[in-house]
Enzyme design. Structure first.
Site, PDB file in Angstrom:
ATOM      1  N   ASP A 198       0.854  -1.181   0.000  1.00  0.00           N
ATOM      2  CA  ASP A 198       0.000   0.000   0.000  1.00  0.00           C
ATOM      3  C   ASP A 198       0.898   1.242   0.000  1.00  0.00           C
ATOM      4  O   ASP A 198       1.895   1.286   0.728  1.00  0.00           O
ATOM      5  CB  ASP A 198      -0.902  -0.012   1.239  1.00  0.00           C
ATOM      6  CG  ASP A 198      -2.023   0.997   1.171  1.00  0.00           C
ATOM      7  OD1 ASP A 198      -1.730   2.210   1.069  1.00  0.00           O
ATOM      8  OD2 ASP A 198      -3.189   0.595   1.215  1.00  0.00           O
ATOM      9  N   HIS A 203     -10.560  -5.151  -3.107  1.00  0.00           N
ATOM     10  CA  HIS A 203      -9.212  -5.384  -2.591  1.00  0.00           C
ATOM     11  C   HIS A 203      -9.283  -5.749  -1.111  1.00  0.00           C
ATOM     12  O   HIS A 203     -10.169  -5.318  -0.388  1.00  0.00           O
ATOM     13  CB  HIS A 203      -8.283  -4.182  -2.816  1.00  0.00           C
ATOM     14  CG  HIS A 203      -8.779  -2.867  -2.305  1.00  0.00           C
ATOM     15  ND1 HIS A 203      -9.800  -2.154  -2.902  1.00  0.00           N
ATOM     16  CD2 HIS A 203      -8.383  -2.127  -1.248  1.00  0.00           C
ATOM     17  CE1 HIS A 203     -10.002  -1.036  -2.253  1.00  0.00           C
ATOM     18  NE2 HIS A 203      -9.172  -0.994  -1.231  1.00  0.00           N
ATOM     19  N   HIS A 224      -7.131  -5.657   2.327  1.00  0.00           N
ATOM     20  CA  HIS A 224      -5.974  -5.133   3.051  1.00  0.00           C
ATOM     21  C   HIS A 224      -5.449  -6.239   3.960  1.00  0.00           C
ATOM     22  O   HIS A 224      -6.230  -6.907   4.649  1.00  0.00           O
ATOM     23  CB  HIS A 224      -6.387  -3.944   3.928  1.00  0.00           C
ATOM     24  CG  HIS A 224      -6.851  -2.744   3.183  1.00  0.00           C
ATOM     25  ND1 HIS A 224      -6.045  -1.660   2.934  1.00  0.00           N
ATOM     26  CD2 HIS A 224      -8.049  -2.463   2.618  1.00  0.00           C
ATOM     27  CE1 HIS A 224      -6.734  -0.745   2.261  1.00  0.00           C
ATOM     28  NE2 HIS A 224      -7.957  -1.209   2.050  1.00  0.00           N
TER      29      HIS A 224
END
Length: 107
Positions: free
Chosen positions: A30, A99, A101
């Site tokens: 990220d 997505h 995390h």
């Protein structure tokens, strides 16, 4: 989708610091980490969010979830890790491409 940043990353049009890739998914660091290890696992197939997942995504989603602990362990998250899937604007989603995390602090 031509305007989706994650589709462009998956297609190699935008660089990312990839840590895992196969024919169905891509995992990369990220750019705004919220933890010492903060990775994003995306499907290469575009769908906006978990709310947009369809029956044909069932196998892919299962394979992604099984890949999460492997990726976490490879990045030192052997003591545990957090997963987060923001869904929709009200759920805090900023990029409308599903997505996951993967976050934590190495043991």
């Amino acid at each position: 989708m031509t305007d989706c940043i994650f589709c462009k990353i998956a297609a190699g049009e935008i660089p990312a610091n990839a840590v895992y890739e196969d024919g169905e998914m891509l995992c990369f660091k990220d750019i705004r980490p919220a933890a010492p290890v903060h990775l994003l696992l995306i499907p290469k197939t575009h769908f906006d969010s978990l709310a947009h997942a369809a029956p044909e995504h069932e196998g892919l989603l299962g394979r992604m979830m099984l890949k999460v602990p492997q990726i976490a362990a490879e990045h030192g998250l052997t003591g545990g890790f957090k997963t987060l899937v923001n869904t929709g604007k009200g759920g805090g989603q900023e990029v409308f491409h599903l997505h996951i995390h993967i976050m934590g602090t190495p043991a």
